[in-house]
Design a protein around this motif. Sequence first.
Motif, PDB file in Angstrom:
ATOM      1  N   GLU A  62       2.511   1.737  -3.283  1.00  0.00           N
ATOM      2  CA  GLU A  62       1.541   1.635  -4.377  1.00  0.00           C
ATOM      3  C   GLU A  62       2.013   0.655  -5.441  1.00  0.00           C
ATOM      4  OE1 GLU A  62       0.672   5.605  -5.696  1.00  0.00           O
ATOM      5  OE2 GLU A  62      -0.063   6.207  -3.724  1.00  0.00           O
ATOM      6  N   ASP A 112       0.816  -1.214   0.000  1.00  0.00           N
ATOM      7  CA  ASP A 112       0.000   0.000   0.000  1.00  0.00           C
ATOM      8  C   ASP A 112       0.849   1.264   0.000  1.00  0.00           C
ATOM      9  OD1 ASP A 112      -2.253  -1.626   0.039  1.00  0.00           O
ATOM     10  OD2 ASP A 112      -2.554  -1.427   2.205  1.00  0.00           O
ATOM     11  N   ASP A 122       1.989  -2.463  -7.897  1.00  0.00           N
ATOM     12  CA  ASP A 122       0.944  -2.998  -8.770  1.00  0.00           C
ATOM     13  C   ASP A 122       0.696  -4.463  -8.426  1.00  0.00           C
ATOM     14  OD1 ASP A 122      -0.919  -3.183 -10.795  1.00  0.00           O
ATOM     15  OD2 ASP A 122       0.582  -3.609 -12.340  1.00  0.00           O
TER      16      ASP A 122
END
Length: 153
Positions: A17, A14, A19
Motif C-alpha cells: 500500500e 499494491d 503511496d
Amino acid sequence: MSIEKIIKGIKIIDLHELDDDFSGIKDEKLITLAEKTLDLKFPDDYRFFLQVLGCGDIGGREFYGVIDSDFINSSIPDVVWITLQERFESGLPNNYIVISDTGDGSYVVLNYIECDEDKIMIWTPGINDPNTSFDRYYSDFGTFFYDQIVNLI
C-alpha cells in the motif's frame, strides 16, 4: 522478463500500500503519437509501463511517461516534452529519451535502439564528451522500475 519485473513492482506497490501517484492507463493512440513525435519506437517494457501506469511518482521517485497529447505545453513528468527540451537545449542524442531524474542535475535516460549493452544510462547535460556524459545504470527499464520500488520497502 523485463515486463514481468514491472508487474512484480506493481504488485509490491499494491501489497505494501505504497503511496503512489501514477496517471493510469493510457490509450495506444496516445503512445503511438508520442513515438511519432519523438521519431522512435519505445521498447516493449517501457511501452507496457506507459500502457498500465502512464507516468507518475512513488516515494519521491518520478517516472516520466505520457500524460496527454499536448506535448508542447506540458512539463515534467511528460517524457515527450522533457526529451524534446533536452534534445534542443542540451544536445541529448536522438537515440535517448529522458525517463527520470537523479535529483542532482543528471537524468536517467533510455536508449531505445536495440543493443546488447545497457539500455538505461545516467546522463549529465553540459558535458560534450559522450564517453564521460553517460554512465551505465541498468540493462532495461523493467529492472530499473522494479529496483526503484523495492528500494522503497
